[in-house]
Design a protein around this motif. Sequence first.
Motif, PDB file in Angstrom:
ATOM      1  N   PHE A 152       6.033  -7.228  -7.119  1.00 34.92           N
ATOM      2  CA  PHE A 152       6.474  -8.372  -6.337  1.00 34.92           C
ATOM      3  C   PHE A 152       7.979  -8.290  -6.054  1.00 34.92           C
ATOM      4  CE2 PHE A 152       2.373  -9.814  -7.421  1.00 34.92           C
ATOM      5  CZ  PHE A 152       2.079 -10.999  -6.765  1.00 34.92           C
ATOM      6  N   GLU A 153       8.759  -8.066  -7.088  1.00 34.73           N
ATOM      7  CA  GLU A 153      10.212  -8.099  -6.949  1.00 34.73           C
ATOM      8  C   GLU A 153      10.679  -7.065  -5.918  1.00 34.73           C
ATOM      9  OE1 GLU A 153      14.308  -7.743  -9.675  1.00 34.73           O
ATOM     10  OE2 GLU A 153      12.319  -7.400 -10.584  1.00 34.73           O
ATOM     11  N   GLY A 154      11.539  -7.525  -4.996  1.00 33.24           N
ATOM     12  CA  GLY A 154      12.101  -6.634  -3.997  1.00 33.24           C
ATOM     13  C   GLY A 154      11.239  -6.441  -2.768  1.00 33.24           C
ATOM     14  N   ARG A 155      10.058  -7.047  -2.738  1.00 30.50           N
ATOM     15  CA  ARG A 155       9.191  -6.955  -1.572  1.00 30.50           C
ATOM     16  C   ARG A 155       9.120  -8.318  -0.898  1.00 30.50           C
ATOM     17  NH1 ARG A 155       3.662  -5.470  -2.908  1.00 30.50           N
ATOM     18  NH2 ARG A 155       3.526  -4.419  -0.886  1.00 30.50           N
ATOM     19  N   THR A 156       8.767  -8.329   0.382  1.00 29.66           N
ATOM     20  CA  THR A 156       8.693  -9.601   1.097  1.00 29.66           C
ATOM     21  C   THR A 156       7.357 -10.290   0.834  1.00 29.66           C
ATOM     22  OG1 THR A 156       7.699  -8.668   3.105  1.00 29.66           O
ATOM     23  CG2 THR A 156      10.119  -8.650   2.953  1.00 29.66           C
ATOM     24  N   GLU A 157       7.351 -11.595   1.083  1.00 30.27           N
ATOM     25  CA  GLU A 157       6.100 -12.352   0.992  1.00 30.27           C
ATOM     26  C   GLU A 157       5.049 -11.750   1.918  1.00 30.27           C
ATOM     27  OE1 GLU A 157       8.047 -16.784   0.139  1.00 30.27           O
ATOM     28  OE2 GLU A 157       7.511 -16.173   2.183  1.00 30.27           O
ATOM     29  N   HIS A 158       5.484 -11.357   3.098  1.00 27.41           N
ATOM     30  CA  HIS A 158       4.544 -10.797   4.064  1.00 27.41           C
ATOM     31  C   HIS A 158       3.890  -9.523   3.530  1.00 27.41           C
ATOM     32  CE1 HIS A 158       3.054  -8.937   7.800  1.00 27.41           C
ATOM     33  NE2 HIS A 158       2.949 -10.177   8.231  1.00 27.41           N
ATOM     34  N   GLN A 159       4.651  -8.705   2.844  1.00 29.06           N
ATOM     35  CA  GLN A 159       4.084  -7.472   2.284  1.00 29.06           C
ATOM     36  C   GLN A 159       3.031  -7.774   1.226  1.00 29.06           C
ATOM     37  OE1 GLN A 159       7.943  -5.765   1.259  1.00 29.06           O
ATOM     38  NE2 GLN A 159       7.577  -4.033   2.655  1.00 29.06           N
ATOM     39  N   VAL A 160       3.317  -8.741   0.352  1.00 31.33           N
ATOM     40  CA  VAL A 160       2.333  -9.117  -0.666  1.00 31.33           C
ATOM     41  C   VAL A 160       1.113  -9.754  -0.009  1.00 31.33           C
ATOM     42  CG1 VAL A 160       1.901 -10.553  -2.700  1.00 31.33           C
ATOM     43  CG2 VAL A 160       4.094  -9.357  -2.454  1.00 31.33           C
ATOM     44  N   GLY A 161       1.347 -10.575   1.019  1.00 33.52           N
ATOM     45  CA  GLY A 161       0.229 -11.189   1.734  1.00 33.52           C
ATOM     46  C   GLY A 161      -0.654 -10.165   2.410  1.00 33.52           C
ATOM     47  N   THR A 162      -0.049  -9.114   2.941  1.00 34.97           N
ATOM     48  CA  THR A 162      -0.833  -8.030   3.541  1.00 34.97           C
ATOM     49  C   THR A 162      -1.687  -7.340   2.485  1.00 34.97           C
ATOM     50  OG1 THR A 162       0.848  -7.706   5.261  1.00 34.97           O
ATOM     51  CG2 THR A 162      -0.670  -5.872   4.842  1.00 34.97           C
ATOM     52  N   ASP A 163      -1.120  -7.160   1.292  1.00 36.45           N
ATOM     53  CA  ASP A 163      -1.905  -6.606   0.191  1.00 36.45           C
ATOM     54  C   ASP A 163      -3.105  -7.503  -0.128  1.00 36.45           C
ATOM     55  OD1 ASP A 163      -0.149  -4.487  -0.080  1.00 36.45           O
ATOM     56  OD2 ASP A 163       0.931  -5.355  -1.782  1.00 36.45           O
ATOM     57  N   LEU A 164      -2.874  -8.818  -0.185  1.00 34.31           N
ATOM     58  CA  LEU A 164      -3.960  -9.757  -0.472  1.00 34.31           C
ATOM     59  C   LEU A 164      -5.075  -9.641   0.566  1.00 34.31           C
ATOM     60  CD1 LEU A 164      -2.101 -13.044  -1.502  1.00 34.31           C
ATOM     61  CD2 LEU A 164      -3.783 -11.815  -2.886  1.00 34.31           C
ATOM     62  N   ALA A 165      -4.703  -9.609   1.836  1.00 30.35           N
ATOM     63  CA  ALA A 165      -5.702  -9.517   2.898  1.00 30.35           C
ATOM     64  C   ALA A 165      -6.509  -8.233   2.769  1.00 30.35           C
ATOM     65  CB  ALA A 165      -5.027  -9.598   4.265  1.00 30.35           C
ATOM     66  N   GLY A 166      -5.831  -7.139   2.493  1.00 30.95           N
ATOM     67  CA  GLY A 166      -6.531  -5.873   2.344  1.00 30.95           C
ATOM     68  C   GLY A 166      -7.492  -5.877   1.167  1.00 30.95           C
ATOM     69  N   LEU A 167      -7.089  -6.519   0.066  1.00 33.12           N
ATOM     70  CA  LEU A 167      -7.952  -6.586  -1.101  1.00 33.12           C
ATOM     71  C   LEU A 167      -9.167  -7.480  -0.853  1.00 33.12           C
ATOM     72  CD1 LEU A 167      -5.221  -6.807  -3.875  1.00 33.12           C
ATOM     73  CD2 LEU A 167      -6.848  -4.932  -3.558  1.00 33.12           C
ATOM     74  N   LEU A 168      -8.971  -8.602  -0.169  1.00 35.71           N
ATOM     75  CA  LEU A 168     -10.112  -9.456   0.161  1.00 35.71           C
ATOM     76  C   LEU A 168     -11.129  -8.689   0.999  1.00 35.71           C
ATOM     77  CD1 LEU A 168      -8.353 -12.845   1.014  1.00 35.71           C
ATOM     78  CD2 LEU A 168     -10.006 -12.483  -0.825  1.00 35.71           C
ATOM     79  N   THR A 169     -10.634  -7.970   1.994  1.00 39.66           N
ATOM     80  CA  THR A 169     -11.530  -7.170   2.827  1.00 39.66           C
ATOM     81  C   THR A 169     -12.209  -6.083   1.991  1.00 39.66           C
ATOM     82  OG1 THR A 169     -10.149  -7.586   4.782  1.00 39.66           O
ATOM     83  CG2 THR A 169     -11.663  -5.710   4.878  1.00 39.66           C
ATOM     84  N   GLY A 170     -11.435  -5.452   1.128  1.00 36.06           N
ATOM     85  CA  GLY A 170     -11.989  -4.410   0.279  1.00 36.06           C
ATOM     86  C   GLY A 170     -13.060  -4.910  -0.667  1.00 36.06           C
ATOM     87  N   HIS A 171     -13.002  -6.184  -1.019  1.00 36.31           N
ATOM     88  CA  HIS A 171     -14.007  -6.770  -1.903  1.00 36.31           C
ATOM     89  C   HIS A 171     -15.096  -7.512  -1.133  1.00 36.31           C
ATOM     90  CE1 HIS A 171     -12.361  -5.681  -5.784  1.00 36.31           C
ATOM     91  NE2 HIS A 171     -11.147  -5.979  -5.336  1.00 36.31           N
ATOM     92  N   GLY A 172     -15.243  -7.177   0.145  1.00 33.03           N
ATOM     93  CA  GLY A 172     -16.416  -7.634   0.879  1.00 33.03           C
ATOM     94  C   GLY A 172     -16.226  -8.778   1.841  1.00 33.03           C
ATOM     95  N   HIS A 173     -15.017  -9.290   1.981  1.00 33.33           N
ATOM     96  CA  HIS A 173     -14.806 -10.357   2.959  1.00 33.33           C
ATOM     97  C   HIS A 173     -14.845  -9.796   4.379  1.00 33.33           C
ATOM     98  CE1 HIS A 173     -13.724 -12.824  -0.439  1.00 33.33           C
ATOM     99  NE2 HIS A 173     -13.474 -13.863   0.341  1.00 33.33           N
TER     100      HIS A 173
END
Length: 354
Positions: A156-177
């Motif tokens: 988290f540290e040193g990265r933007t909110e948008h970068q973490v949010g992009t990770d979240l979206a990718g993980l949701l899709t990866g888990h079947g969303h």
Amino acid sequence: MERAVAQAAGAGLTGLLVTPGPDLTYFTGYRPTAITERITMLVLDADHDPHLILPVLERGDAAGVPVAITDWADGSDPYPAAARLLDPAGRYAISDSAWAMHLLGLQQALPGASFLAMSSALPMLRAIKGAEEVDRLAAAGAAADATYQEIISVRFEGRTEHQVGTDLAGLLTGHGHSQVDFTVVGSGPNGANPHHEMGDRVIERGDMVVLDFGGLKDGYGSDTTRTVHVGPPTTAEQEIFDVVRRAQETAFAAVRPGVPCQEIDRAARRVIEEAGYGEYFIHRTGHGIGLTTHEPPYLVEGESQVLVPGMCFSIEPGIYLPGRFGVRIEDIVTVTETGGRRLNNTSHALQIVT
């Protein structure tokens, strides 16, 4: 459809007019390939078999819909065709997602009829889920839980909110969303805005970070919130977090059949008010979830609708300190015969991330 007609009759309605969107999907499984200016509408009433009116060019797409179909061709006026299926003096609930031009066309064709918004006339239409629906919501919740378990291991540290949010979206899709509806990443002072979503702020050590994310998996919604901290929290931050955790647990413990929705809101709010943070809890405690991520019932003061087994909703109290940080914890919960069952099962502890 039979239950819906009975509900409509109990509410003094002639029937229901269901247009493309979650209501039409719920009743028929039909999702038009394109929602356009061409009217598509399912008519449900006690005097006729279910009937779907749609453009002739979409008849092939609706071939598997288990109701009678009336089509209309471009160049013709569809509203008289629809009017022939309705009571000229009827009182109908119509989907909130109906286009205004279609409602106005029906009003012109049937000046003696009246129309009410579905959400106000029949707010509990889709609120009580069947076993298969609860299973799908549980699967969506498990996928969101798996997403959280992975996101807490990223940096988290040193990265933007948008970068973490992009990770979240990718993980949701990866888990079947199949659809990601939102990825809230509210770091530091941005966490004090419940609907901040995500921005270009660089996350810093010492930040509290609100993570709220969800979407659709196999047609049903997920929605969960966990609050993490970059590095160890201060004593004050931990104390505020613990207040929200107690509020969430207290509200969950209050869930059982026959309890009015507002009592769940009161249970959570009481804990936060007694801790001195009542003015910083600035939204309702929860919302229903199903084919959409926000739908009735709503856990809010003034909602006297009682809980019924099969209802599914969020419990998500929060504290938001302007200019400082926010804390929110959210689970989806279903009502059982004896109480509540969580459909999100990750830890409520304040997770330390790097």
